[in-house]
Design a protein around this motif. Structure first.
Motif, PDB file in Angstrom:
ATOM      1  N   LYS A 149       0.851  -1.209   0.000  1.00 41.74           N
ATOM      2  CA  LYS A 149       0.000   0.000   0.000  1.00 41.74           C
ATOM      3  C   LYS A 149       0.884   1.256   0.000  1.00 41.74           C
ATOM      4  N   ALA A 150       1.917   1.223   0.822  1.00 39.23           N
ATOM      5  CA  ALA A 150       2.815   2.386   0.906  1.00 39.23           C
ATOM      6  C   ALA A 150       3.502   2.618  -0.444  1.00 39.23           C
ATOM      7  N   SER A 151       3.881   1.542  -1.101  1.00 37.99           N
ATOM      8  CA  SER A 151       4.554   1.673  -2.387  1.00 37.99           C
ATOM      9  C   SER A 151       3.618   2.290  -3.428  1.00 37.99           C
ATOM     10  N   ARG A 152       2.360   1.912  -3.390  1.00 39.51           N
ATOM     11  CA  ARG A 152       1.376   2.515  -4.304  1.00 39.51           C
ATOM     12  C   ARG A 152       1.280   4.025  -4.055  1.00 39.51           C
ATOM     13  N   CYS A 162       6.464  11.603   1.933  1.00 41.09           N
ATOM     14  CA  CYS A 162       5.284  10.994   2.564  1.00 41.09           C
ATOM     15  C   CYS A 162       5.631  10.643   4.009  1.00 41.09           C
ATOM     16  N   ILE A 163       4.789  11.104   4.920  1.00 35.87           N
ATOM     17  CA  ILE A 163       4.999  10.783   6.337  1.00 35.87           C
ATOM     18  C   ILE A 163       3.865   9.877   6.801  1.00 35.87           C
ATOM     19  N   GLU A 164       4.220   8.855   7.537  1.00 35.90           N
ATOM     20  CA  GLU A 164       3.219   7.916   8.056  1.00 35.90           C
ATOM     21  C   GLU A 164       2.631   8.511   9.336  1.00 35.90           C
ATOM     22  N   PHE A 165       1.287   8.681   9.354  1.00 38.51           N
ATOM     23  CA  PHE A 165       0.592   9.330  10.482  1.00 38.51           C
ATOM     24  C   PHE A 165      -0.421   8.391  11.141  1.00 38.51           C
ATOM     25  N   ALA A 176       0.663  -0.787  14.370  1.00 36.51           N
ATOM     26  CA  ALA A 176       1.202   0.561  14.158  1.00 36.51           C
ATOM     27  C   ALA A 176       2.716   0.500  13.963  1.00 36.51           C
ATOM     28  N   ILE A 177       3.368  -0.244  14.830  1.00 36.26           N
ATOM     29  CA  ILE A 177       4.835  -0.288  14.806  1.00 36.26           C
ATOM     30  C   ILE A 177       5.367  -0.994  13.560  1.00 36.26           C
ATOM     31  N   TRP A 178       4.880  -2.183  13.304  1.00 38.69           N
ATOM     32  CA  TRP A 178       5.413  -2.957  12.182  1.00 38.69           C
ATOM     33  C   TRP A 178       4.875  -2.438  10.851  1.00 38.69           C
ATOM     34  N   GLY A 179       3.694  -1.830  10.905  1.00 36.20           N
ATOM     35  CA  GLY A 179       3.139  -1.215   9.698  1.00 36.20           C
ATOM     36  C   GLY A 179       3.973  -0.002   9.296  1.00 36.20           C
ATOM     37  N   THR A 180       4.405   0.747  10.289  1.00 35.91           N
ATOM     38  CA  THR A 180       5.248   1.905  10.008  1.00 35.91           C
ATOM     39  C   THR A 180       6.567   1.470   9.400  1.00 35.91           C
ATOM     40  N   ARG A 181       7.124   0.413   9.940  1.00 36.73           N
ATOM     41  CA  ARG A 181       8.386  -0.105   9.380  1.00 36.73           C
ATOM     42  C   ARG A 181       8.169  -0.522   7.924  1.00 36.73           C
ATOM     43  N   ALA A 182       7.043  -1.184   7.661  1.00 39.29           N
ATOM     44  CA  ALA A 182       6.754  -1.642   6.291  1.00 39.29           C
ATOM     45  C   ALA A 182       6.613  -0.439   5.356  1.00 39.29           C
ATOM     46  N   ALA A 183       5.950   0.612   5.846  1.00 39.60           N
ATOM     47  CA  ALA A 183       5.761   1.805   5.013  1.00 39.60           C
ATOM     48  C   ALA A 183       7.108   2.449   4.704  1.00 39.60           C
ATOM     49  N   TYR A 184       7.969   2.485   5.703  1.00 38.85           N
ATOM     50  CA  TYR A 184       9.283   3.120   5.495  1.00 38.85           C
ATOM     51  C   TYR A 184      10.120   2.318   4.501  1.00 38.85           C
ATOM     52  N   LEU A 185      10.110   1.011   4.644  1.00 41.06           N
ATOM     53  CA  LEU A 185      10.963   0.230   3.730  1.00 41.06           C
ATOM     54  C   LEU A 185      10.465   0.319   2.290  1.00 41.06           C
ATOM     55  N   ALA A 186       9.165   0.611   2.140  1.00 42.46           N
ATOM     56  CA  ALA A 186       8.624   0.723   0.782  1.00 42.46           C
ATOM     57  C   ALA A 186       8.734   2.142   0.228  1.00 42.46           C
ATOM     58  N   GLY A 187       9.317   3.070   0.983  1.00 43.47           N
ATOM     59  CA  GLY A 187       9.582   4.371   0.381  1.00 43.47           C
ATOM     60  C   GLY A 187       9.103   5.581   1.150  1.00 43.47           C
ATOM     61  N   PHE A 188       8.275   5.410   2.209  1.00 40.19           N
ATOM     62  CA  PHE A 188       7.900   6.581   3.005  1.00 40.19           C
ATOM     63  C   PHE A 188       9.165   7.186   3.617  1.00 40.19           C
ATOM     64  N   GLU A 189       9.112   8.497   3.860  1.00 40.32           N
ATOM     65  CA  GLU A 189      10.315   9.173   4.326  1.00 40.32           C
ATOM     66  C   GLU A 189      10.418   9.241   5.845  1.00 40.32           C
ATOM     67  N   ALA A 190       9.272   9.203   6.539  1.00 38.20           N
ATOM     68  CA  ALA A 190       9.309   9.412   7.985  1.00 38.20           C
ATOM     69  C   ALA A 190       8.029   8.887   8.612  1.00 38.20           C
ATOM     70  N   LEU A 324      -3.568   4.043   4.956  1.00 39.87           N
ATOM     71  CA  LEU A 324      -2.337   3.267   4.774  1.00 39.87           C
ATOM     72  C   LEU A 324      -2.241   2.169   5.833  1.00 39.87           C
ATOM     73  N   ILE A 325      -2.324   2.578   7.083  1.00 40.54           N
ATOM     74  CA  ILE A 325      -1.962   1.647   8.159  1.00 40.54           C
ATOM     75  C   ILE A 325      -3.020   0.550   8.339  1.00 40.54           C
ATOM     76  N   THR A 326      -4.243   0.834   7.909  1.00 39.41           N
ATOM     77  CA  THR A 326      -5.282  -0.207   8.012  1.00 39.41           C
ATOM     78  C   THR A 326      -5.490  -0.904   6.664  1.00 39.41           C
ATOM     79  N   ALA A 327      -4.704  -0.554   5.662  1.00 39.63           N
ATOM     80  CA  ALA A 327      -4.904  -1.101   4.310  1.00 39.63           C
ATOM     81  C   ALA A 327      -6.396  -1.055   3.984  1.00 39.63           C
ATOM     82  N   TYR A 328      -6.924   0.151   4.115  1.00 38.87           N
ATOM     83  CA  TYR A 328      -8.362   0.415   4.129  1.00 38.87           C
ATOM     84  C   TYR A 328      -9.174  -0.300   3.040  1.00 38.87           C
ATOM     85  N   ASP A 329      -8.669  -0.296   1.800  1.00 39.15           N
ATOM     86  CA  ASP A 329      -9.477  -0.880   0.717  1.00 39.15           C
ATOM     87  C   ASP A 329      -9.278  -2.373   0.558  1.00 39.15           C
TER      88      ASP A 329
END
Ligand SMILES: Nc1ncnc2c1ncn2[C@@H]1O[C@H](COP(=O)(O)OP(=O)(O)OP(=O)(O)O)[C@@H](O)[C@H]1O
Ligand SMILES: O=P(O)(O)OC[C@H]1O[C@H](OP(=O)(O)OP(=O)(O)O)[C@H](O)[C@@H]1O
Ligand SMILES: O=C(O)c1cccnc1
Length: 494
Positions: A149-152, A162-165, A176-190, A324-329
């Motif tokens: 999702k973060a990569s999309r 992109c900041i994960e909020f 929250a914790i592991w989702g944030t890590r996943a978002a960062y590794l896929a390209g989020f900046e912070a 993002l964090i709930t992979a809403y769709d």
């Protein structure tokens, strides 16, 4: 009523061994009683459908799986609980000594992965391999989903930050914790999550909330007070009226404090983000703050971001939370863990297969490797090639790549590099993989994206990336299907 003790859940020796489904413990007991628990079994992790109708997924979760397998053991409190549940002492004694002794091959975190290709392969004594299924799927399914999702979102945001909020809306703490890590590794900046910064070294960032303006009941005082304490200032300008009061007040405070602060910008969190950002940009520029950035948040995802960009929104930084964090769709990825080979009574490994009326769902038997076939001329990937363990496609002059179900769709490829995607992680229980840093994983994910043609990366109706079986692998599958057909016919004649 009995009072709940606050310490009730806190077993000092808690482990993740019981983070499994009861049926795993029951099946392992059967294998142990029957004396087949040590037979070598091979399971594969894969999913059948890419999430969000994306053209690829970003593999994530390996680091946590490694920690889980490395530390796998039933502690005294785990065993005490199982005793209470009625498991017998001999079985508990077996569990007490159990450690993970298997061999694991896996895609690396940040690898781009596709439907129906083995992401991980677990070869272990049957009972061990069975007991670890649930946790492995739990970890890989969630982290891969969020990384994808973060990569999309990053595909659409491009060079914007992109900041994960999402922590406040995540499915509890771990997500929250592991989702944030996943978002960062896929390209989020912070991320705004401070603990994730501490744990993983992810840059932490943030602005302030409406509550601060409400607490002072005055935008000007709130911004000034904030600026007196913090050098870096991003003012949230939409508490009362974005253009009439929020933006002018931010500019006033920035003017008053001058060099004493670093006026980084403003955040918009409601209203028409396209219109407001354009107006705010004009006002900031006119005041001389051409470097001040415009942050935006409010239920953003790749669709709203793309739409806002198409409207010419002047947003520089995207704060993305809930969606993002709930992979809403698409709240779950459907990776499965399937047995592909098992040791028989004679000690021989035999392939296993699961038949389905849907050809896409028939498992592919046998030990396999996955190769990314990269065209040496243009550096782009021609597709992935799943071959049997002993095959070496890199040594072929010409590779026949064909669709595993619609076999007439295919191509012959020359001048290629066959890059093997699996790494050996554990060898007979010993961790032999050098864990990369999160930064290295993030860079690896970025490099992997360059291998893909843009047609596979667009967020809407991407082209289908080829995932092919080698001829030998395909023949082996057909042979097993035929064997099962004969067996079923013989059974029906009985
Ligand atoms: N110009 C725009 N084009 C498309 N979508 C937009 C635009 N501006 C904002 N949005 C999105 O539309 C949604 C608006 O949400 P909502 O209806 O809750 O309005 P709001 O401005 O947040 O109102 P509130 O003041 O109640 O918070 C959000 O998801 C937001 O990201
Ligand atoms: O919209 P999301 O993508 O989930 O991003 C996170 C949201 O969380 C905050 O709102 P919230 O109303 O919780 O607090 P606030 O008072 O700080 O606005 C923030 O202002 C964002 O709107
Ligand atoms: O720092 C922020 O602006 C922030 C943090 C979490 C959620 N929403 C906004």
């Amino acid at each position: 009523m009995k009072k709940m003790k606050l310490t009730q859940y806190n077993h000092l020796d808690d482990s993740l061994a019981l983070h499994t489904d009861r049926y795993q413990i029951n099946m392992a007991e059967v294998y142990w009683k029957e004396g087949i628990h040590k037979r070598k079994a091979v399971f594969e992790v894969y999913f059948r459908k890419l999430p969000f109708q994306n053209g690829y997924a970003v593999f994530a979760g390996l680091e946590r799986v490694i920690r889980y397998l490395h530390d796998f053991c039933f502690t005294e409190s785990d065993l005490a609980f199982l005793r209470e549940e009625g498991y017998n002492e001999d079985y508990l004694e077996y569990l007490r000594k159990l450690r993970f002794t298997g061999t694991v091959k896996s895609m690396q975190e940040g690898e781009l992965v596709f439907a129906n290709e083995p992401l991980m392969r677990i070869e272990a004594p049957l009972a061990e391999a069975q007991l670890v299924e649930t946790a492995i799927l739990n970890i890989v399914n969630f982290q891969t989903l969020i990384a994808t999702k973060a990569s999309r979102i990053k595909q659409v945001a491009g060079n914007d930050s992109c900041i994960e909020f999402g922590t406040r809306r995540a499915q509890e703490l771990d997500a929250a914790i592991w989702g944030t890590r996943a978002a960062y590794l896929a390209g989020f900046e912070a991320t705004s999550n401070v603990r994730a910064g501490k744990m993983f070294g992810i840059p932490i960032a943030g602005t302030h909330a409406h509550s601060m303006v409400q607490a002072y009941r005055d935008e000007y005082i709130a911004f000034r007070k904030y600026a007196e304490v913090h050098q870096d200032c991003v003012f949230l300008v939409d508490t009362y009226d974005t253009l009439k009061s929020g933006v002018p007040t931010a500019i006033q405070v920035a003017n008053e404090l001058g060099d004493r602060i670093h006026f980084k910008g403003i955040r918009l969190d409601s209203g028409d983000l396209a219109y407001l950002s354009k107006e705010a940009r004009r006002m900031l520029d006119e005041a001389g703050y051409t470097n001040a950035k415009i942050y935006a948040s409010n239920d953003l995802d790749e669709h709203t971001i793309m739409n806002l960009k198409s409207q010419g929104a002047r947003i520089d930084v995207w704060g993305v939370g809930t969606k993002l964090i709930t992979a809403y769709d698409q709240p779950a990825l459907g990776a499965v863990y399937k047995l592909i080979s098992i040791e028989d009574e004679q000690g021989e490994m035999v392939d296993t297969i699961k038949i389905s009326s849907n050809p896409e769902k028939i498992t592919t038997p046998g030990l396999k490797k996955v190769f990314r076939i990269i065209n040496k001329t243009n550096g782009k990937s021609e597709g992935d090639y799943i071959a049997l363990e002993e095959e070496e496609p890199g040594k072929e002059e010409v590779l026949h790549m064909f669709h595993p179900v619609h076999t007439f769709i295919g191509k012959f490829v020359t001048g290629f590099e066959a890059r093997e995607l699996h790494q050996t992680i554990f060898e007979n229980g010993e961790l032999i993989y050098d864990l990369p840093t999160l930064q290295e994983i993030r860079d690896f994910a970025q490099r992997n994206l360059h291998l893909l043609w843009d047609e596979y990366k667009r967020t809407l109706n991407p082209a289908e990336y080829p995932v092919n079986l080698s001829r030998e692998c395909w023949d082996n599958k057909m042979k097993r299907i035929e064997e099962i057909r004969i067996k079923v016919e013989a059974f029906m004649k009985k």
